[in-house]
Design an enzyme around this catalytic site. Structure first.
Site, short mmCIF file in Angstrom:
data_model
loop_
_atom_site.label_atom_id
_atom_site.label_comp_id
_atom_site.label_asym_id
_atom_site.label_seq_id
_atom_site.Cartn_x
_atom_site.Cartn_y
_atom_site.Cartn_z
N HIS A 35 4.73 39.02 -3.79
CA HIS A 35 4.46 40.01 -4.84
C HIS A 35 4.57 41.45 -4.32
CE1 HIS A 35 2.66 42.21 -8.11
NE2 HIS A 35 1.60 42.50 -7.36
N HIS A 48 -0.39 47.63 -1.82
CA HIS A 48 -1.14 48.02 -3.02
C HIS A 48 -2.24 47.05 -3.41
CE1 HIS A 48 1.42 45.20 -5.32
NE2 HIS A 48 0.46 45.24 -6.22
N GLU A 52 -7.80 45.68 -3.05
CA GLU A 52 -8.31 44.99 -4.23
C GLU A 52 -8.67 43.53 -3.91
OE1 GLU A 52 -8.50 46.22 -7.48
OE2 GLU A 52 -9.28 44.30 -8.18
N ASP A 53 -7.78 42.86 -3.20
CA ASP A 53 -7.90 41.40 -3.09
C ASP A 53 -8.42 40.88 -1.76
OD1 ASP A 53 -6.79 41.40 -5.55
OD2 ASP A 53 -4.79 40.77 -4.93
N ASP A 73 4.56 47.24 -9.88
CA ASP A 73 3.58 46.14 -9.87
C ASP A 73 3.64 45.39 -11.21
OD1 ASP A 73 1.32 44.59 -9.16
OD2 ASP A 73 -0.02 46.05 -10.11
N ASP A 86 25.01 49.84 -35.11
CA ASP A 86 25.44 50.25 -33.76
C ASP A 86 24.80 49.43 -32.66
OD1 ASP A 86 23.11 51.30 -34.59
OD2 ASP A 86 23.73 53.39 -34.44
MN MN Z 1 -0.19 43.75 -7.72
#
Ligand code: MN
Length: 707
Positions: free
Chosen positions: A48, A72, A76-77, A139, A259
């Protein structure tokens, strides 16, 4: 499979002086940090951030952005802290990672969190450094591309957010390719059947028109070649979501969207753009109203191009876009183009200009009509932004309810609203709306506005509409009650009802009270401002002169209207008194009696006098306690207790400890050592009274407690 080498090669291709070491270091660090994690479909998590970095490389961004893209999700993780990133990768990358992390936190709350609020936070983050948004875009793009592994409900939620926030924002920032991909990916999830249908139909149309388009392209290569104009010409298909929007906007089926296929011509100079336009217009007639010069008047996202539509060789409409190579780059890459080839030289003049351009753009976005409501959240924090089921944004003051929302749509919707669905769930009418709520009003033709709504609505519009309605309603009820009271009184005195009401004398009486009409008089009687008795007196010849003089002054209401605790069939401010025999308190079941000349008397339903009161000419009437009645009512309780020293003192100490006033005490004792105590208490309501009575019952020496 995508590898870090692929990404590094991509960077090398546009920026040989990039900091490859920091990108590699970020990759290794991220792979380690995420090593125990897997993507939902089971692949190693590092894929990812790697895909994110790859997209950032496609956007030709600087090394810091690509490194931050790889990192990134680490804060967070995983157990990594923002300080770890700062120590290892420096201030700039740490800032980017931190900002993206904070933005992610917002996103994960989306269910409650406002979309408008999200959007506002994106703008704030962007105004500090646009690269934060570009990482967030990359992301989201990878998450959208791999959405099929999530539960359908989650897919739809993310797709909707992408369509509502990410796509318009990408458009505003001029990143055309990203907007298109966001829109089509979301469209496919949100309307899979329609999407599949369009894919098929567009492919068919393309096939049908291919020869024709190629013919035109060939014709132009010849013309431009002769005129010495360098140009690249390509056929181009509108993206699915824009075709869908066109169908919606023009209310036409796909077959009538003209169009779908257009031609884009890219040349070298601005002058050549206009030369090309001249050639096209000399060949075929233009369709009026379709020529747009975005070169002299660029769009707010810096988009520049000439657009024109002509009736082609076989009478078919063909749309042309004409622009220079630079304009085309801006149209595709937008703001991202300004971060190309840039490595840490934010002090030079050119960069300062870009920062200014960016700030202006942010300001411009704030001013843009379509985002105005959303952005105002920053300036006016006392505002919520909610959505109609059709996706329109409504701006309402903080604490607004579904009723406010309903009146903001139309007063007829407000008047008839019985309930509301917020985000698909039924909520009470007093529910406080939060930003991002999708609100659907449930109406019923039998509904009428309620005075109770005034207790929770906050918008001026709702308040005045409800008041307007209830005033009319109250007046009607006042007229009804007043008419009844006056007619009863006339009947009792043997006066002819119809003749008296229509008499000239009655007109004089109305004037004497400075009222406009007989109806107004009924209202005054109904509200208890004037007694029916007073009026009838004026028609009794034998009655004294002085009473007639007095009567010209309105009678004082029995209670100040402000402390009114009773409503009578929806009216308040009615002249009433509480029965002295039973002393009802709010919460007691009560009945009202219309008593001659005295308005309404309220008794407890179980009052012994009720039966006796029901004399032939008095009528009972439905009454109820006002829901939010304030203040206290006086009532009596009787206590039978053992007559021992300190009993009364204990009782009064206990009652005052419950914050209840005792307004009078009477006590007797009998020769067999029993005490009878009568207390007048000022209580808020029935439940307070019952609770006190219960507690007294449990006191030592108390034999019985009753009202
Ligand atoms: Mn992410």
């Amino acid at each position: 499979m995508l590898t870090i080498e692929t990404v590094l090669d991509k960077v090398l291709a546009y920026n040989a002086t990039a900091n490859f070491d920091i990108i590699k270091k970020a990759y290794i660090f991220s792979r380690e940090a995420h090593c125990s994690q897997r993507r939902i479909e089971g692949s190693p998590y590092i894929r990812h951030p790697l895909a994110v970095a790859d997209t950032l490389a496609d956007m030709k961004l600087d090394s810091a952005t690509i490194a931050a893209g790889l990192l990134h999700d680490t804060v967070e993780d995983t157990g990594i802290s923002a300080n770890d990133i700062k120590a290892l990768f420096g201030q700039e990358i740490a800032f980017l990672v931190d900002a993206v992390t904070k933005l992610s936190k917002v996103e994960f709350k989306t269910k409650e969190e406002a979309q408008a609020e999200n959007f506002r936070k994106m703008l704030l983050a962007m105004s500090k450094d646009v690269r934060v948004i570009l990482i967030k875009f990359a992301d989201r793009l990878h998450n959208m591309r791999t959405l099929e592994h999530l539960a359908p409900e989650k897919q739809r939620r993310i797709a909707q957010e992408t369509l509502d926030i990410y796509a318009p924002l990408a458009n505003r920032l001029g990143i055309g390719w990203l907007r298109i991909e966001f829109e089509d990916l979301s469209f496919r999830v949100l309307m899979p059947d329609l999407y599949a249908e369009l894919v098929e139909k567009v492919a068919k149309r393309r096939e049908e028109n291919e020869a024709y388009i190629n013919e035109i392209i060939q014709l132009f290569y010849d013309r431009f070649g002769k005129a010495g104009i360098p140009a690249k010409i390509k056929g181009r298909v509108k993206h699915y979501y824009s075709i869908y929007q066109k169908m919606i906007r023009q209310k036409v089926p796909f077959e009538q969207v003209h169009d779908v296929i257009g031609i884009r011509i890219i040349t070298d100079t601005l002058a050549h753009c206009y030369d090309i336009l001249g050639i096209i217009h000399s060949l075929w007639p233009l369709v009026p109203g379709r020529f747009k010069d975005f070169i002299s008047l660029p769009k707010s996202n810096m988009y520049q191009s000439l657009h024109t539509t002509v009736m082609g060789p076989s009478g078919e409409r063909v749309e042309f876009q004409i622009r220079t190579k630079e304009m085309d780059a801006i149209a595709e890459e937008g703001i991202a183009a300004h971060w190309r080839y840039k490595e840490k030289d934010r002090t030079d003049k050119k960069n300062e200009q870009q920062v200014k351009w960016l700030r202006d753009l942010v300001k411009e976005i704030s001013d843009a009509k379509e985002f105005l409501e959303a952005v105002k959240g920053e300036v006016v924090p006392d505002t919520v932004y909610v959505f109609t089921p059709g996706g329109d944004i409504k701006e309402l003051p903080l604490d607004s309810t579904p009723v406010d929302f309903a009146y903001s749509i139309h007063s007829a919707v407000g008047d008839k609203c019985v309930g509301a669905k917020v985000n698909g769930r039924m909520v009470p009418l007093r529910y406080k709306l939060a930003s991002g709520d999708v609100v659907e009003i449930v109406t019923s033709p039998n509904q009428t506005p309620s005075k109770d709504w005034l207790k929770f609505v906050v918008t001026q519009r709702a308040k005045s509409k409800i008041r307007q309605w209830t005033r009319a309603e109250e007046r009607a009820k006042g007229i009804e009650l007043g008419t009844r009271l006056l007619e009863d009184e006339l009947r009792r005195h043997g006066l002819p009802i119809s003749a008296t009401l229509k008499s000239e004398k009655m007109e004089e009486v109305v004037k004497a009270y400075t009222l406009q009409s007989l109806e107004d008089l009924f209202v005054q009687i109904g509200y208890g401002k004037i007694s029916a008795h007073q009026i009838v007196n004026r028609f009794m010849p034998e009655r004294g002169h002085e009473e007639a003089q007095q009567a010209a002054r309105p009678a004082k209401p029995a209670r100040e209207s402000k402390s009114s605790v009773i409503t009578i069939t929806g009216i308040d401010n009615v002249l009433y008194r509480l029965g002295k025999c039973c002393m009802p308190v709010p919460g007691d079941k009560v009945i009202g009696f219309i008593t001659r000349g005295k308005g309404v008397t309220i008794h407890r339903a179980d009052c012994r006098n009720v039966e006796r009161m029901a004399e032939p000419n008095s009528r009972h009437i439905d009454v109820d306690w006002m829901e939010d009645a304030e203040g206290t009512s006086t009532t009596r309780i009787y206590i039978e207790a053992l007559d021992k020293p300190g009993m009364l003192a204990n009782l009064s100490a206990f009652i005052s400890s419950e914050n209840v006033n005792i307004s009078s005490v009477k006590a007797n004792s009998t020769h067999d050592k029993r005490a009878f105590i009568e207390l007048a208490l000022e209580v808020k309501n029935r439940s307070q009274l019952l609770s006190i009575m219960n507690k007294i019952r449990q006191m030592d020496g108390v034999l019985a407690v009753r009202r």
